[in-house]
Design a protein around this motif. Structure first.
Motif, PDB file in Angstrom:
ATOM      1  N   MET A   1      31.924  13.916  34.327  1.00  0.00           N
ATOM      2  CA  MET A   1      30.587  14.105  34.631  1.00  0.00           C
ATOM      3  C   MET A   1      30.586  15.246  35.813  1.00  0.00           C
ATOM      4  O   MET A   1      31.117  15.262  36.739  1.00  0.00           O
ATOM      5  CB  MET A   1      30.036  12.891  35.207  1.00  0.00           C
ATOM      6  N   MET A   2      29.459  16.112  35.566  1.00  0.00           N
ATOM      7  CA  MET A   2      29.209  17.145  36.670  1.00  0.00           C
ATOM      8  C   MET A   2      28.339  16.765  37.627  1.00  0.00           C
ATOM      9  O   MET A   2      27.791  15.524  37.541  1.00  0.00           O
ATOM     10  CB  MET A   2      28.470  18.313  36.050  1.00  0.00           C
ATOM     11  N   THR A   3      28.716  17.250  38.873  1.00  0.00           N
ATOM     12  CA  THR A   3      27.967  16.930  40.233  1.00  0.00           C
ATOM     13  C   THR A   3      26.435  17.123  40.105  1.00  0.00           C
ATOM     14  O   THR A   3      26.197  18.265  39.306  1.00  0.00           O
ATOM     15  CB  THR A   3      28.659  17.756  41.295  1.00  0.00           C
ATOM     16  N   LYS A   4      25.581  16.415  40.403  1.00  0.00           N
ATOM     17  CA  LYS A   4      24.145  16.584  40.344  1.00  0.00           C
ATOM     18  C   LYS A   4      23.691  17.586  41.530  1.00  0.00           C
ATOM     19  O   LYS A   4      24.026  17.226  42.489  1.00  0.00           O
ATOM     20  CB  LYS A   4      23.608  15.385  40.378  1.00  0.00           C
ATOM     21  N   ILE A   5      23.190  18.548  41.143  1.00  0.00           N
ATOM     22  CA  ILE A   5      22.789  19.378  42.318  1.00  0.00           C
ATOM     23  C   ILE A   5      21.324  19.159  42.816  1.00  0.00           C
ATOM     24  O   ILE A   5      21.336  19.226  43.873  1.00  0.00           O
ATOM     25  CB  ILE A   5      22.846  20.899  41.532  1.00  0.00           C
ATOM     26  N   TYR A   6      20.609  18.542  41.961  1.00  0.00           N
ATOM     27  CA  TYR A   6      19.181  18.402  42.137  1.00  0.00           C
ATOM     28  C   TYR A   6      19.115  16.803  42.276  1.00  0.00           C
ATOM     29  O   TYR A   6      19.557  15.746  41.662  1.00  0.00           O
ATOM     30  CB  TYR A   6      18.259  18.908  41.263  1.00  0.00           C
ATOM     31  N   ASP A   7      18.155  16.103  43.191  1.00  0.00           N
ATOM     32  CA  ASP A   7      17.734  14.979  43.475  1.00  0.00           C
ATOM     33  C   ASP A   7      17.074  14.555  42.268  1.00  0.00           C
ATOM     34  O   ASP A   7      16.154  14.946  41.944  1.00  0.00           O
ATOM     35  CB  ASP A   7      16.986  14.786  44.601  1.00  0.00           C
ATOM     36  N   ASP A   8      17.475  13.543  41.498  1.00  0.00           N
ATOM     37  CA  ASP A   8      16.700  12.978  40.351  1.00  0.00           C
ATOM     38  C   ASP A   8      15.573  12.508  40.572  1.00  0.00           C
ATOM     39  O   ASP A   8      14.588  12.422  39.597  1.00  0.00           O
ATOM     40  CB  ASP A   8      17.527  11.772  39.715  1.00  0.00           C
ATOM     41  N   ASP A   9      15.014  11.860  41.819  1.00  0.00           N
ATOM     42  CA  ASP A   9      13.940  11.430  42.098  1.00  0.00           C
ATOM     43  C   ASP A   9      12.976  12.331  42.625  1.00  0.00           C
ATOM     44  O   ASP A   9      11.942  11.979  43.151  1.00  0.00           O
ATOM     45  CB  ASP A   9      13.958  10.305  42.918  1.00  0.00           C
ATOM     46  N   GLU A  15       8.402  27.641  44.058  1.00  0.00           N
ATOM     47  CA  GLU A  15       8.562  28.236  45.481  1.00  0.00           C
ATOM     48  C   GLU A  15       9.653  27.694  46.271  1.00  0.00           C
ATOM     49  O   GLU A  15      10.034  27.906  47.406  1.00  0.00           O
ATOM     50  CB  GLU A  15       7.134  28.145  46.250  1.00  0.00           C
ATOM     51  N   ASP A  16      10.219  26.387  45.698  1.00  0.00           N
ATOM     52  CA  ASP A  16      11.014  25.630  46.422  1.00  0.00           C
ATOM     53  C   ASP A  16      12.536  26.474  46.349  1.00  0.00           C
ATOM     54  O   ASP A  16      12.777  26.767  45.484  1.00  0.00           O
ATOM     55  CB  ASP A  16      11.469  24.373  45.930  1.00  0.00           C
ATOM     56  N   PRO A  17      13.150  26.737  47.827  1.00  0.00           N
ATOM     57  CA  PRO A  17      14.418  27.485  47.692  1.00  0.00           C
ATOM     58  C   PRO A  17      15.416  26.986  46.808  1.00  0.00           C
ATOM     59  O   PRO A  17      16.311  27.665  46.376  1.00  0.00           O
ATOM     60  CB  PRO A  17      14.773  27.410  49.159  1.00  0.00           C
ATOM     61  N   GLU A  18      15.545  25.718  46.738  1.00  0.00           N
ATOM     62  CA  GLU A  18      16.727  24.777  45.666  1.00  0.00           C
ATOM     63  C   GLU A  18      16.436  25.515  44.089  1.00  0.00           C
ATOM     64  O   GLU A  18      17.644  25.587  43.428  1.00  0.00           O
ATOM     65  CB  GLU A  18      16.589  23.554  45.533  1.00  0.00           C
ATOM     66  N   LEU A  19      15.403  26.012  43.917  1.00  0.00           N
ATOM     67  CA  LEU A  19      15.562  26.712  42.508  1.00  0.00           C
ATOM     68  C   LEU A  19      15.886  27.942  42.451  1.00  0.00           C
ATOM     69  O   LEU A  19      16.209  28.589  41.204  1.00  0.00           O
ATOM     70  CB  LEU A  19      14.029  26.809  41.852  1.00  0.00           C
ATOM     71  N   ARG A  20      16.290  28.633  43.557  1.00  0.00           N
ATOM     72  CA  ARG A  20      17.032  29.971  43.350  1.00  0.00           C
ATOM     73  C   ARG A  20      18.248  29.975  42.694  1.00  0.00           C
ATOM     74  O   ARG A  20      18.762  31.055  41.941  1.00  0.00           O
ATOM     75  CB  ARG A  20      17.352  30.619  44.618  1.00  0.00           C
TER      76      ARG A  20
END
Length: 70
Positions: A1-9, A15-20
């Motif tokens: 299983m891959m590590t999750k980058i994004y918080d599921d909740d 505009e969120d920097p995480e989407l870059r």
């Protein structure tokens, strides 16, 4: 299983920097227009991405050059 980058909740907005990780706001807009890329939700006139959808999209993009299962 891959590590999750994004918080599921969490709901992420363009505009969120995480989407870059996926690309800039214009790239995300192009994907929505072409109905490609990660699933998104409309919240009034705003666009949001649920963390579970972002993690699922990234997992689906996995390429294993060795042909080994995850």
């Amino acid at each position: 299983m891959m590590t999750k980058i994004y918080d599921d909740d969490r709901i992420y907005f363009p505009e969120d920097p995480e989407l870059r990780v996926l690309g800039d706001r214009e790239k995300l807009a192009q994907w929505r227009h072409r109905m490609t890329g990660p699933a998104f939700i409309r919240i009034g006139r705003r666009i949001g991405y649920h963390g579970t959808d972002l993690n699922a999209y990234l997992s689906a993009q996995r390429v294993d050059p060795n042909g080994e299962a995850a």
